[in-house]
Design an enzyme around this catalytic site. Structure first.
Site, PDB file in Angstrom:
ATOM      1  N   ASP A  40      39.613  43.527  42.948  1.00 55.27           N
ATOM      2  CA  ASP A  40      39.047  42.313  43.369  1.00 55.27           C
ATOM      3  C   ASP A  40      38.899  41.966  44.805  1.00 55.27           C
ATOM      4  OD1 ASP A  40      38.522  42.005  40.505  1.00 55.27           O
ATOM      5  OD2 ASP A  40      39.482  40.418  40.128  1.00 55.27           O
TER       6      ASP A  40
ATOM      7  N   TYR B 196      34.721  38.985  45.757  1.00 49.42           N
ATOM      8  CA  TYR B 196      34.133  38.146  44.815  1.00 49.42           C
ATOM      9  C   TYR B 196      32.767  37.690  45.176  1.00 49.42           C
ATOM     10  CZ  TYR B 196      38.720  37.612  42.822  1.00 49.42           C
ATOM     11  OH  TYR B 196      39.951  37.769  42.280  1.00 49.42           O
TER      12      TYR B 196
ATOM     13  N   ASN C 256      37.501  43.715  38.097  1.00 45.42           N
ATOM     14  CA  ASN C 256      36.446  43.452  37.399  1.00 45.42           C
ATOM     15  C   ASN C 256      35.367  42.834  38.348  1.00 45.42           C
ATOM     16  OD1 ASN C 256      38.594  41.353  37.480  1.00 45.42           O
ATOM     17  ND2 ASN C 256      37.142  39.866  36.587  1.00 45.42           N
TER      18      ASN C 256
ATOM     19  N   HIS D  46      44.343  47.382  37.881  1.00 48.81           N
ATOM     20  CA  HIS D  46      43.933  45.693  37.975  1.00 48.81           C
ATOM     21  C   HIS D  46      44.538  44.785  37.216  1.00 48.81           C
ATOM     22  CE1 HIS D  46      41.700  42.499  39.540  1.00 48.81           C
ATOM     23  NE2 HIS D  46      41.254  42.086  38.659  1.00 48.81           N
TER      24      HIS D  46
ATOM     25  N   HIS E 184      44.048  35.600  31.179  1.00 46.13           N
ATOM     26  CA  HIS E 184      43.927  36.913  30.961  1.00 46.13           C
ATOM     27  C   HIS E 184      45.246  37.308  30.055  1.00 46.13           C
ATOM     28  CE1 HIS E 184      40.545  36.945  33.758  1.00 46.13           C
ATOM     29  NE2 HIS E 184      41.349  36.439  34.802  1.00 46.13           N
TER      30      HIS E 184
ATOM     31  N   HIS F  81      44.433  40.730  38.951  1.00 47.60           N
ATOM     32  CA  HIS F  81      43.719  39.905  37.980  1.00 47.60           C
ATOM     33  C   HIS F  81      44.040  38.560  37.470  1.00 47.60           C
ATOM     34  CE1 HIS F  81      40.648  40.059  35.189  1.00 47.60           C
ATOM     35  NE2 HIS F  81      41.464  40.200  33.990  1.00 47.60           N
ATOM     36  N   VAL F  82      45.400  38.468  37.469  1.00 46.70           N
ATOM     37  CA  VAL F  82      45.893  36.910  37.240  1.00 46.70           C
ATOM     38  C   VAL F  82      46.310  36.432  38.584  1.00 46.70           C
ATOM     39  CG1 VAL F  82      47.719  35.654  35.980  1.00 46.70           C
ATOM     40  CG2 VAL F  82      46.924  37.677  35.067  1.00 46.70           C
TER      41      VAL F  82
END
Length: 480
Positions: free
Chosen positions: A195, A198, A233, A318, A328, A355-356
């Site tokens: 990530d 963004y 993602n 990730h 998540h 991710h989190v």
């Protein structure tokens, strides 16, 4: 000279004996009550100096480097020229402003909706000397720019090295705080767990524009320190309403990886060896079940790991496999069910994920005994398991994930919803020092730390082998 060598050897021996003493990883499970006064989770305005375009016509920008081979003797230097392809070579050498060698790279560009990228250059420099500072120049005339990088030590079980770990960075003022704190940390390479920018939170031509701003934003680090890339993602950029349906298109054009060096068939999963670490990068958003390319590759790569040469086995991904945050929650369960038994079999030391948008560290737990019929559904303490660390707290515009599950699971050692970055300082084959540093009102605050003991050299048999080696060295010192 001889006495100085004796002193150095003696210090090493004594330090190593001390490190043979077992130290329990971490403290009791803690959910931090700290509540930060954060800057707003909005992207920095386009006219801010953090996104400044370099002076000069067609000046190279968005400069970044990554490891270019399996063992750390090559780098990939990448940059963008906005107006025309321009010179596609890198001049480099070991003296500042004296560039003895020049190499040609490749150049390409692409479109995303109606956005047209600049000209993206990639140049692989091979055959470098270990532990050497190199200077390099790209561009031409008044628009040329100069940078430097340092190669790692030779692959060796006792090579010390300091990594930074960053995830889910984005391009907010919180992101800037994280980046500046990392630069001050003394770390030498970033392990980035996905990530990046963004940009997928924008639409149409603004998507490509925000990839460009992020490239300039992180250049203050990426032009000097290698970043080892994992994709998340927010790199997928699947936008059928714009006619863009090729996953990871922006990411793959801009950010290369040395995947062929580890016999991978895809840039999204690969491995490198750096100093005393063997680093495996996985793709959470590519097929990974049995018979898929990523599954087959990881099966073979784990067999290639030689803990006598690279005792530290680190995995990047990730999506976290263990996560006690409401955000998540359980998303990593499918990958955990496929790969966790391998991670334990091969004694992975630590797994970093993002991710989190919070921080969390686990104890050594596993859930490999579970299946749908036996009822053993709870993770259990397991000395052979990795430590799982979530560092999705870089500072992006989606803000923090502050809702942790209550009560705190037994596998969770420490968790806090704050922005920050981590460092892992490998001392030798037996231990490393880990720190998580919180961004507190613009200041770096060391918040969570522990001694990470190597899973391979921590076994009794190998500890005895190391002890015998150290005793032999001490006898040799005594005879000098």
């Amino acid at each position: 000279m001889e006495r100085r060598v004796q002193t150095m050897l003696l210090k090493f021996v004594l330090a190593s004996f001390v490190l043979l003493v077992s130290i329990r990883d971490g403290s009791a499970g803690i959910t931090s009550s700290f509540i930060r006064s954060e800057w707003p989770a909005v992207d920095i305005p386009l006219d801010h100096e953090a996104f400044a375009v370099p002076k000069g016509y067609n000046a190279p920008q968005q400069v970044h480097i990554t490891q270019g081979d399996y063992d750390g003797k090559a780098v990939i230097i990448s940059w963008v020229t906005p107006d025309e392809p321009g010179p596609n070579h890198v001049q480099y050498g070991t003296s500042e402003s004296k560039f003895q060698t020049s190499l040609e790279g490749t150049v390409t560009n692409y479109t995303f909706y109606e956005y047209k990228s600049g000209y993206i250059h990639h140049c692989v420099i091979e055959g470098l000397e270990y532990k050497t500072k190199y200077y390099y120049r790209i561009g031409s005339g008044d628009s040329s720019r100069e940078f430097w990088f340092e190669t790692p030590p030779k692959v060796d079980p006792d090579a010390s090295y300091k990594f930074g770990i960053i995830g889910d960075l984005g391009q907010t003022f919180n992101s800037l705080s994280t980046l500046e704190h990392y630069i001050q940390s003394g770390a030498e390479t970033v392990l980035f767990v996905g990530d990046l920018c963004y940009a997928d939170r924008y639409e149409y031509n603004d998507v490509g524009l925000r990839w460009d701003t992020w490239g300039r934003f992180v250049e203050r680090s990426t032009a000097y320190h290698p970043w080892i890339w994992a994709a998340g993602n927010h790199e997928i950029d699947y936008m059928p309403y714009m006619g863009e349906v090729v996953p990871f298109k922006n990411f793959l054009y801009r950010y290369t990886t040395p995947y062929l060096a580890s016999n991978s068939s895809n840039p999204l999963w690969y491995a490198v060896r750096r100093a005393s670490a063997h680093i495996i990068v996985l793709s959470s958003y590519s097929p990974f079940v049995k018979y898929t390319p990523q599954y087959m590759w990881l099966q073979e790569e784990l067999k290639r790991v030689d803990r006598e040469k690279t005792p530290w086995l680190i995995v990047l991904m990730h999506v976290p496999l263990y996560n006690s945050n409401g955000a998540h929650y359980m998303e990593g369960e499918s990958m955990r069910s496929v790969f966790e038994s391998w991670f334990i079999k091969y004694k992975v030391d630590v797994i970093f994920a993002g991710h989190v948008h919070a921080y969390e560290r686990s104890y050594r737990f596993s859930n490999i005994d579970y299946n749908i019929t036996n009822g053993n559904r709870y993770p259990l303490p397991d000395k052979s398991a990795p430590v799982y660390i979530t560092v999705g707290d870089g500072g992006n515009q989606e803000g923090l994930a502050s809702k942790f599950l209550d009560p705190q699971p037994e596998y969770s050692a420490f968790r806090e919803a704050s922005y920050g970055h981590s460092t892992l300082e490998i001392k030798n084959r037996t231990h490393a020092i880990y720190h998580w540093n919180r961004n507190d009102d613009g200041k770096k605050v060391p918040t969570d730390s522990f001694v990470l003991h190597n899973q391979y050299w921590g076994s009794n048999r190998r500890r005895r082998k190391l002890k015998h080696f150290l005793l032999t060295v001490m006898d040799e010192i005594a005879d000098m």
